[in-house]
Design a protein around this motif. Sequence first.
Motif, PDB file in Angstrom:
ATOM      1  N   GLU A  51       0.854  -1.194   0.000  1.00 35.66           N
ATOM      2  CA  GLU A  51       0.000   0.000   0.000  1.00 35.66           C
ATOM      3  C   GLU A  51       0.887   1.240   0.000  1.00 35.66           C
ATOM      4  N   VAL A  52       0.515   2.210  -0.811  1.00 31.19           N
ATOM      5  CA  VAL A  52       1.206   3.506  -0.809  1.00 31.19           C
ATOM      6  C   VAL A  52       0.167   4.605  -0.627  1.00 31.19           C
ATOM      7  N   THR A  53       0.584   5.686   0.007  1.00 29.37           N
ATOM      8  CA  THR A  53      -0.293   6.834   0.213  1.00 29.37           C
ATOM      9  C   THR A  53       0.407   8.067  -0.326  1.00 29.37           C
ATOM     10  N   ARG A  54      -0.329   8.886  -1.044  1.00 29.79           N
ATOM     11  CA  ARG A  54       0.204  10.142  -1.562  1.00 29.79           C
ATOM     12  C   ARG A  54      -0.755  11.270  -1.194  1.00 29.79           C
ATOM     13  N   GLU A  55      -0.185  12.443  -0.960  1.00 30.76           N
ATOM     14  CA  GLU A  55      -0.965  13.626  -0.598  1.00 30.76           C
ATOM     15  C   GLU A  55      -1.084  14.568  -1.797  1.00 30.76           C
ATOM     16  N   PHE A  56      -2.260  15.110  -1.965  1.00 33.89           N
ATOM     17  CA  PHE A  56      -2.540  16.132  -2.960  1.00 33.89           C
ATOM     18  C   PHE A  56      -3.190  17.295  -2.213  1.00 33.89           C
ATOM     19  N   SER A  57      -3.174  18.470  -2.814  1.00 35.09           N
ATOM     20  CA  SER A  57      -3.907  19.577  -2.207  1.00 35.09           C
ATOM     21  C   SER A  57      -4.798  20.234  -3.256  1.00 35.09           C
ATOM     22  N   LEU A  58      -5.936  20.730  -2.796  1.00 31.99           N
ATOM     23  CA  LEU A  58      -6.869  21.472  -3.632  1.00 31.99           C
ATOM     24  C   LEU A  58      -6.911  22.897  -3.103  1.00 31.99           C
ATOM     25  N   THR A  89     -13.167   6.978  -7.580  1.00 34.58           N
ATOM     26  CA  THR A  89     -11.868   6.440  -7.979  1.00 34.58           C
ATOM     27  C   THR A  89     -12.042   5.484  -9.153  1.00 34.58           C
ATOM     28  N   SER A  90     -10.952   5.283  -9.886  1.00 39.61           N
ATOM     29  CA  SER A  90     -11.029   4.459 -11.094  1.00 39.61           C
ATOM     30  C   SER A  90     -11.093   2.967 -10.814  1.00 39.61           C
ATOM     31  N   CYS A  91     -10.747   2.556  -9.597  1.00 42.03           N
ATOM     32  CA  CYS A  91     -10.852   1.135  -9.272  1.00 42.03           C
ATOM     33  C   CYS A  91     -10.955   0.962  -7.758  1.00 42.03           C
ATOM     34  N   PRO A  92     -11.444  -0.199  -7.295  1.00 37.48           N
ATOM     35  CA  PRO A  92     -11.588  -0.437  -5.857  1.00 37.48           C
ATOM     36  C   PRO A  92     -10.257  -0.441  -5.100  1.00 37.48           C
ATOM     37  N   CYS A  93      -9.144  -0.580  -5.803  1.00 34.55           N
ATOM     38  CA  CYS A  93      -7.835  -0.597  -5.142  1.00 34.55           C
ATOM     39  C   CYS A  93      -7.380   0.804  -4.730  1.00 34.55           C
ATOM     40  N   THR A  94      -8.117   1.820  -5.138  1.00 34.98           N
ATOM     41  CA  THR A  94      -7.755   3.204  -4.835  1.00 34.98           C
ATOM     42  C   THR A  94      -8.825   3.820  -3.944  1.00 34.98           C
ATOM     43  N   GLU A  95      -8.378   4.492  -2.894  1.00 32.71           N
ATOM     44  CA  GLU A  95      -9.297   5.138  -1.946  1.00 32.71           C
ATOM     45  C   GLU A  95      -8.827   6.575  -1.735  1.00 32.71           C
ATOM     46  N   VAL A 105      -5.964  16.122   0.210  1.00 33.79           N
ATOM     47  CA  VAL A 105      -6.586  14.892  -0.272  1.00 33.79           C
ATOM     48  C   VAL A 105      -5.563  13.782  -0.100  1.00 33.79           C
ATOM     49  N   GLN A 106      -5.957  12.739   0.595  1.00 34.47           N
ATOM     50  CA  GLN A 106      -5.075  11.597   0.800  1.00 34.47           C
ATOM     51  C   GLN A 106      -5.561  10.467  -0.107  1.00 34.47           C
ATOM     52  N   VAL A 107      -4.662   9.976  -0.944  1.00 31.88           N
ATOM     53  CA  VAL A 107      -5.006   8.897  -1.872  1.00 31.88           C
ATOM     54  C   VAL A 107      -4.176   7.668  -1.495  1.00 31.88           C
ATOM     55  N   LYS A 108      -4.890   6.575  -1.176  1.00 31.27           N
ATOM     56  CA  LYS A 108      -4.236   5.302  -0.839  1.00 31.27           C
ATOM     57  C   LYS A 108      -4.446   4.335  -1.998  1.00 31.27           C
ATOM     58  N   LEU A 109      -3.367   3.652  -2.331  1.00 27.74           N
ATOM     59  CA  LEU A 109      -3.418   2.661  -3.401  1.00 27.74           C
ATOM     60  C   LEU A 109      -2.894   1.351  -2.845  1.00 27.74           C
TER      61      LEU A 109
END
Length: 192
Positions: free
Chosen positions: A111-118, A133-139, A155-159
């Motif tokens: 699992e990897v997590t990346r941060e984005f900002s709006l 999200t484009s697939c269930p593996c992404t939250e 925005v925290q995106v976990k894959l």
Amino acid sequence: MVLPFIVVNAKDDKELSYLIRRDAYGYPVVSDKADSLNLLNGFPKEPALRSFLLNRDKLVIAIGNPTSNHAISDLYRSIISGSKTFSQSGRQVITAKPSRVEIGKIAIGREVTREFSLDNCGQDTVYIRDIITSCPCTEATVADSVIAPGERVQVQVKLREDSILGDFQRTVHIYYRDFYNPTILGLSGRVI
């Protein structure tokens, strides 16, 4: 999916066909010999104002010729990629930083997590309506669904990649109340 096309008021279809082949222009071209589009819309005489970007509802969201102005070209790219999002009034409101992240190699099951900002660059409060999200593996989760003018939300995106070996691209579409287009965040990499 955005499909760019060009409408040309060409006097000579043979020359237009030659130019398309010579420049390997890979998008649809519509020849408008009668200049019907211009007559119907009454476009300005200035050539730079005869190029524009439409949204899916066929409303103009950007004006200018991207082939002759680097700033307009960058604006078009950022709108199409989803890194800049505009309200229904056409004003830029949300900017994503970054809009795309290359995460490199990831092992299956990791699992990897990346941060984005709006960032809300507008004058009105923006309300997040939905995140897809484009697939269930992404939250994706946001710290707050309300973004005040001049404020930023994380925005925290976990894959969790648990599928197929090889290159991948995942997207997160963030939709807002009273907006035509979403912000699109992207993750790409390689599953090993």
